[in-house]
Design an enzyme around this catalytic site. Sequence first.
Site, PDB file in Angstrom:
ATOM      1  N   GLU A 137     -40.990 -24.453  55.381  1.00 27.07           N
ATOM      2  CA  GLU A 137     -40.817 -23.155  56.037  1.00 27.07           C
ATOM      3  C   GLU A 137     -40.318 -23.348  57.467  1.00 27.07           C
ATOM      4  O   GLU A 137     -39.433 -22.628  57.922  1.00 27.07           O
ATOM      5  CB  GLU A 137     -42.122 -22.360  56.043  1.00 27.07           C
ATOM      6  CG  GLU A 137     -42.482 -21.773  54.709  1.00 27.07           C
ATOM      7  CD  GLU A 137     -43.710 -20.892  54.763  1.00 27.07           C
ATOM      8  OE1 GLU A 137     -44.215 -20.601  55.885  1.00 27.07           O
ATOM      9  OE2 GLU A 137     -44.185 -20.493  53.692  1.00 27.07           O
ATOM     10  N   ASP A 148     -42.037 -14.780  51.975  1.00 24.33           N
ATOM     11  CA  ASP A 148     -41.840 -15.709  53.094  1.00 24.33           C
ATOM     12  C   ASP A 148     -40.790 -15.222  54.091  1.00 24.33           C
ATOM     13  O   ASP A 148     -41.059 -15.177  55.294  1.00 24.33           O
ATOM     14  CB  ASP A 148     -41.451 -17.097  52.589  1.00 24.33           C
ATOM     15  CG  ASP A 148     -42.623 -17.837  51.967  1.00 24.33           C
ATOM     16  OD1 ASP A 148     -43.784 -17.471  52.236  1.00 24.33           O
ATOM     17  OD2 ASP A 148     -42.378 -18.785  51.205  1.00 24.33           O
ATOM     18  N   LYS A 178     -40.870 -22.683  48.157  1.00 30.18           N
ATOM     19  CA  LYS A 178     -41.864 -23.341  47.296  1.00 30.18           C
ATOM     20  C   LYS A 178     -41.363 -24.731  46.926  1.00 30.18           C
ATOM     21  O   LYS A 178     -40.162 -24.933  46.736  1.00 30.18           O
ATOM     22  CB  LYS A 178     -42.059 -22.562  45.989  1.00 30.18           C
ATOM     23  CG  LYS A 178     -42.719 -21.227  46.147  1.00 30.18           C
ATOM     24  CD  LYS A 178     -44.202 -21.388  46.316  1.00 30.18           C
ATOM     25  CE  LYS A 178     -44.897 -20.062  46.492  1.00 30.18           C
ATOM     26  NZ  LYS A 178     -45.499 -19.890  47.777  1.00 30.18           N
TER      27      LYS A 178
END
Length: 110
Positions: free
Chosen positions: A29, A68, A88
Amino acid sequence: MAYKGKYTVNDVSKYVGDPTKVIYRSLWERRFMVFCDTNDKIVKWASESIVVPYISPVDNRPHRYFVDFIVKYLDKDNKETVTLIEIKPKKQCKEPPKRKKKTRSYLREM
């Protein structure tokens, strides 16, 4: 090992939301945040700003899922496109192996 922390947005004009409260929950991320922050094709982006309400099949109760990222970018034809992105690892993108007994953990994985 999971890594998390606070991300410092460099180009605050591109970030939608409060740029002082951006957190990442994995290094993937964080890497994507750096990409959004520095890529000229990214027009706007936000982290965990889209909420998806749902009823869980495990406990039959309402829950909320935070996507996200939402990203507005210029595609190959310079047309603005908006996309929801979920970060992911590959192993979490595969269906779990079929089991005869549908246990609570199996339903959660599904």
